[in-house]
Design an enzyme around this catalytic site. Structure first.
Site, PDB file in Angstrom:
ATOM      1  N   PHE A  25      33.750  36.635  51.666  1.00  0.00           N
ATOM      2  CA  PHE A  25      34.721  35.620  51.241  1.00  0.00           C
ATOM      3  C   PHE A  25      35.906  35.654  52.217  1.00  0.00           C
ATOM      4  CE2 PHE A  25      37.125  32.945  48.564  1.00  0.00           C
ATOM      5  CZ  PHE A  25      36.346  32.519  47.498  1.00  0.00           C
ATOM      6  N   PHE A  60      36.076  41.185  44.377  1.00  0.00           N
ATOM      7  CA  PHE A  60      35.700  41.733  43.067  1.00  0.00           C
ATOM      8  C   PHE A  60      34.597  42.782  43.205  1.00  0.00           C
ATOM      9  CE2 PHE A  60      34.051  41.405  38.665  1.00  0.00           C
ATOM     10  CZ  PHE A  60      35.250  41.466  37.963  1.00  0.00           C
ATOM     11  N   ALA A  83      40.369  39.560  51.594  1.00  0.00           N
ATOM     12  CA  ALA A  83      41.528  38.669  51.501  1.00  0.00           C
ATOM     13  C   ALA A  83      41.361  37.787  50.269  1.00  0.00           C
ATOM     14  CB  ALA A  83      41.637  37.805  52.758  1.00  0.00           C
ATOM     15  N   VAL A  84      42.306  37.893  49.363  1.00  0.00           N
ATOM     16  CA  VAL A  84      42.317  37.001  48.203  1.00  0.00           C
ATOM     17  C   VAL A  84      43.482  36.028  48.406  1.00  0.00           C
ATOM     18  CG1 VAL A  84      42.125  36.860  45.703  1.00  0.00           C
ATOM     19  CG2 VAL A  84      41.582  39.007  46.849  1.00  0.00           C
ATOM     20  N   ILE A  85      43.176  34.755  48.337  1.00  0.00           N
ATOM     21  CA  ILE A  85      44.197  33.735  48.586  1.00  0.00           C
ATOM     22  C   ILE A  85      44.337  32.877  47.325  1.00  0.00           C
ATOM     23  CG2 ILE A  85      44.878  31.783  50.043  1.00  0.00           C
ATOM     24  CD1 ILE A  85      43.174  33.125  52.297  1.00  0.00           C
ATOM     25  N   THR A  89      44.123  28.031  40.022  1.00  0.00           N
ATOM     26  CA  THR A  89      43.908  28.635  38.701  1.00  0.00           C
ATOM     27  C   THR A  89      44.322  30.107  38.720  1.00  0.00           C
ATOM     28  OG1 THR A  89      41.688  29.492  39.139  1.00  0.00           O
ATOM     29  CG2 THR A  89      41.861  27.147  38.520  1.00  0.00           C
ATOM     30  N   HIS A  91      42.516  32.610  38.578  1.00  0.00           N
ATOM     31  CA  HIS A  91      41.419  33.434  39.095  1.00  0.00           C
ATOM     32  C   HIS A  91      41.933  34.521  40.042  1.00  0.00           C
ATOM     33  CE1 HIS A  91      37.200  34.116  40.085  1.00  0.00           C
ATOM     34  NE2 HIS A  91      37.510  34.091  41.364  1.00  0.00           N
ATOM     35  N   PHE A 116      43.324  50.879  51.796  1.00  0.00           N
ATOM     36  CA  PHE A 116      43.404  49.651  50.996  1.00  0.00           C
ATOM     37  C   PHE A 116      43.836  48.497  51.893  1.00  0.00           C
ATOM     38  CE2 PHE A 116      45.796  46.885  47.943  1.00  0.00           C
ATOM     39  CZ  PHE A 116      44.704  46.508  47.172  1.00  0.00           C
ATOM     40  N   ARG A 130      49.002  38.304  58.489  1.00  0.00           N
ATOM     41  CA  ARG A 130      48.659  39.718  58.255  1.00  0.00           C
ATOM     42  C   ARG A 130      47.323  40.121  58.857  1.00  0.00           C
ATOM     43  NH1 ARG A 130      52.044  37.610  55.125  1.00  0.00           N
ATOM     44  NH2 ARG A 130      53.710  38.836  54.150  1.00  0.00           N
TER      45      ARG A 130
END
Ligand code: INI
Length: 156
Positions: A25, A60, A83-85, A89, A91, A116, A130
């Site tokens: 992802f 996840f 990377a969570v963007i 929502t 989520h 991490f 980043r």
């Protein structure tokens, strides 16, 4: 404070076996983190044959795969990269919370240092900053933290 006995980790990756776990992802960002981590570890003496890269679907899934690698006791340390963007929502909040908690718990349960390197960003711009530009490369920082922690633990 000269007289205080100090234990600090040397940034020497020679002789170690390391696993990098990275998400598919947002791979256009995550591949930059992987590149930074690999480059850092090799420049600090890691043999390329002693490094594996494991791809997972998303953030996840990072804790489960880190946990399996740690349980194998075949690696001195693990670097978790993703990377969570934030989207429209909530989520984002669930994925970030579970990924970060799961990685931290895995490190504590297993005793295996895990760097991490999960970006949690409000925008793509923040992630780009980043991943090797304005705000450095968090893959490099995660690899460095893991390496230092491995070498500190050896002395305790
Ligand atoms: N996974 C990410 O790694 N980054 C994201 O930004 C993201 N968003 O935004 O949804 C994401 N979702 C997928 C998630 O990690 C799981 O792979 C999926 O829910 C299947 O379990």
């Amino acid at each position: 404070m000269n007289s205080v006995t100090t234990i600090a980790g040397q940034l020497d990756a020679r002789g170690l076996k390391i696993a990098i776990v990275a998400t598919r992802f947002n791979d256009f960002i995550v591949d930059r983190l992987v590149g930074g981590a690999v480059d850092y570890l090799e420049r600090h003496g890691l043999d390329r044959d002693s490094l594996i890269l494991v791809r997972v679907p998303g953030a996840f899934e990072l804790p489960l795969v880190c946990r399996k690698l740690a349980a194998a006791h075949a690696y001195n340390g693990i670097v978790a990269l993703g990377a969570v963007i934030r989207g429209a929502t909530p989520h984002f909040d669930y994925v970030c919370a579970e990924a970060s908690k799961g990685i931290a718990q895995t490190m504590l349960d297993s005793g295996t240092p895990i760097g991490f390197g999960l970006l949690t960003c409000d925008s793509i711009e923040q992630a780009i900053e980043r991943a090797g530009s304005k705000a450095g490369n968090k893959g490099v920082e995660a690899a460095a933290a893991m390496l230092e922690t491995i070498r500190v633990l050896e002395q305790l």
